[in-house]
Design a protein around this motif. Structure first.
Motif, short mmCIF file in Angstrom:
data_model
loop_
_atom_site.label_atom_id
_atom_site.label_comp_id
_atom_site.label_asym_id
_atom_site.label_seq_id
_atom_site.Cartn_x
_atom_site.Cartn_y
_atom_site.Cartn_z
N VAL A 208 0.13 3.99 2.68
CA VAL A 208 -1.16 3.90 3.80
C VAL A 208 -1.22 2.47 3.12
O VAL A 208 -0.75 1.47 2.13
CB VAL A 208 -2.45 4.16 1.73
N ASP A 209 -2.24 1.91 3.98
CA ASP A 209 -2.61 0.75 4.28
C ASP A 209 -3.97 0.00 4.32
O ASP A 209 -4.75 1.32 4.53
CB ASP A 209 -2.45 0.15 5.49
N GLU A 210 -4.22 -0.56 3.24
CA GLU A 210 -5.43 -0.65 2.49
C GLU A 210 -6.33 -1.93 2.19
O GLU A 210 -5.26 -2.79 2.04
CB GLU A 210 -5.56 -0.34 1.10
N THR A 211 -7.28 -2.23 2.76
CA THR A 211 -8.21 -3.87 2.85
C THR A 211 -8.95 -2.91 1.40
O THR A 211 -9.84 -2.85 2.03
CB THR A 211 -8.45 -3.54 3.67
N GLY A 212 -8.11 -4.80 0.43
CA GLY A 212 -9.62 -3.37 -0.84
C GLY A 212 -9.76 -1.70 -0.90
O GLY A 212 -8.19 -1.98 -1.44
N ILE A 213 -10.71 -1.24 -1.57
CA ILE A 213 -10.33 0.13 -1.55
C ILE A 213 -10.28 1.39 -0.15
O ILE A 213 -10.38 2.14 -0.33
CB ILE A 213 -10.71 0.44 -2.98
N LEU A 214 -10.48 0.32 0.52
CA LEU A 214 -10.69 0.91 1.41
C LEU A 214 -8.78 1.34 1.99
O LEU A 214 -8.18 0.38 2.87
CB LEU A 214 -11.48 0.26 2.88
N ILE B 198 1.86 8.20 12.32
CA ILE B 198 0.88 7.24 12.53
C ILE B 198 -0.71 7.67 12.38
O ILE B 198 -1.23 8.36 13.31
CB ILE B 198 1.12 6.06 12.86
N VAL B 199 -1.54 7.20 11.47
CA VAL B 199 -3.13 7.93 11.30
C VAL B 199 -4.03 6.59 11.33
O VAL B 199 -3.59 5.64 10.16
CB VAL B 199 -3.41 8.31 10.32
N GLN B 200 -4.37 5.93 12.08
CA GLN B 200 -5.30 4.51 12.12
C GLN B 200 -6.35 4.97 12.46
O GLN B 200 -6.97 6.06 12.57
CB GLN B 200 -5.18 3.92 14.16
N LEU B 201 -7.31 4.34 10.97
CA LEU B 201 -8.33 4.48 11.34
C LEU B 201 -10.06 3.22 11.15
O LEU B 201 -9.24 2.33 11.04
CB LEU B 201 -8.87 4.84 9.19
N ARG B 202 -10.62 3.89 11.68
CA ARG B 202 -11.54 2.63 12.09
C ARG B 202 -12.96 3.03 12.00
O ARG B 202 -13.43 4.56 11.93
CB ARG B 202 -11.70 1.80 13.41
N MET C 298 -4.71 -6.80 3.43
CA MET C 298 -4.22 -5.67 3.65
C MET C 298 -2.91 -5.61 2.46
O MET C 298 -1.87 -6.05 2.92
CB MET C 298 -3.37 -5.64 5.40
N ALA C 299 -2.93 -4.45 2.42
CA ALA C 299 -1.27 -4.03 1.64
C ALA C 299 -0.57 -2.58 1.97
O ALA C 299 -1.66 -1.32 1.51
CB ALA C 299 -2.55 -4.15 -0.03
N ILE C 300 0.50 -2.22 1.23
CA ILE C 300 1.21 -1.28 2.05
C ILE C 300 2.03 -0.59 1.08
O ILE C 300 2.07 -1.89 0.31
CB ILE C 300 1.80 -1.18 3.60
N ARG C 301 1.74 0.72 0.43
CA ARG C 301 2.37 1.08 -0.43
C ARG C 301 2.43 2.58 -0.19
O ARG C 301 1.80 3.64 0.24
CB ARG C 301 1.55 0.81 -1.90
N LYS C 302 3.90 2.72 -0.36
CA LYS C 302 3.95 4.34 -0.70
C LYS C 302 3.46 4.92 -1.72
O LYS C 302 3.67 4.58 -3.05
CB LYS C 302 5.88 4.75 -1.10
N LEU C 303 2.93 6.04 -1.26
CA LEU C 303 2.63 6.86 -2.60
C LEU C 303 4.12 8.07 -3.24
O LEU C 303 4.74 8.61 -2.46
CB LEU C 303 1.27 8.16 -2.06
N SER D 142 -5.45 2.31 7.25
CA SER D 142 -3.79 3.72 8.29
C SER D 142 -3.38 4.70 6.92
O SER D 142 -2.77 3.96 6.10
CB SER D 142 -3.29 2.52 9.04
N LEU D 143 -2.38 4.96 7.49
CA LEU D 143 -1.13 5.55 7.02
C LEU D 143 -0.49 6.37 7.24
O LEU D 143 -0.82 6.78 8.45
CB LEU D 143 -2.05 7.16 6.13
N GLU D 144 0.77 6.04 7.48
CA GLU D 144 2.31 6.86 8.17
C GLU D 144 2.55 7.60 7.19
O GLU D 144 2.73 7.14 6.15
CB GLU D 144 2.58 6.13 8.18
N VAL D 145 3.29 9.18 8.21
CA VAL D 145 4.09 10.20 6.83
C VAL D 145 4.62 10.35 7.57
O VAL D 145 4.70 10.19 9.29
CB VAL D 145 2.52 11.21 7.31
#
Length: 116
Positions: free
Chosen positions: A78-84, A99-103, A1-6, A87-90
């Protein structure tokens, strides 16, 4: 998992690209602020899409039955695993964190045919 600021300049392009990949996933939206505490606005609803409109400065998260609008987002992570996207935090201009969690949707086995 990699969290980065857009960066704001990439918001529209990023969400236009990623929206197609996340359509159909399930999403939970949590709103956290000092004034309101933590509240769940949507709990694992099908995601229709995510879009940023730079003209009106609004981020839209469209779920089945819920159209969540975030006016004047200040920061997006955004929190990405590979290219997926997972989650995102606004953070909006008032400091409210959304916070939007996706599954992936739960895939149940097909019902078996009962012998008659």
């Amino acid at each position: 998992m990699a969290i980065r600021k857009l960066e704001k300049a990439e918001w529209q392009r990023y969400f236009d690209r990623i929206s197609k990949a996340v359509t159909g996933k399930r999403a939970e939206i949590e709103i956290a602020s000092l004034a309101l505490g933590d509240q769940i606005e949507a709990e694992w609803l099908p995601l229709i899409g995510i879009a940023y409109d730079p003209k009106d400065d609004i981020l839209e998260i469209a779920l089945d039955g819920v159209d969540h609008l975030i006016p004047h987002p200040y920061e997006i992570y955004v929190d990405e695993t590979g290219i997926l996207l997972t989650s995102l935090e606004v953070i909006d201009r008032d400091g409210v964190s959304q916070i939007v969690q996706l599954r992936d949707p739960l895939m149940l086995p097909a019902p078996s045919q009962a012998a008659g």
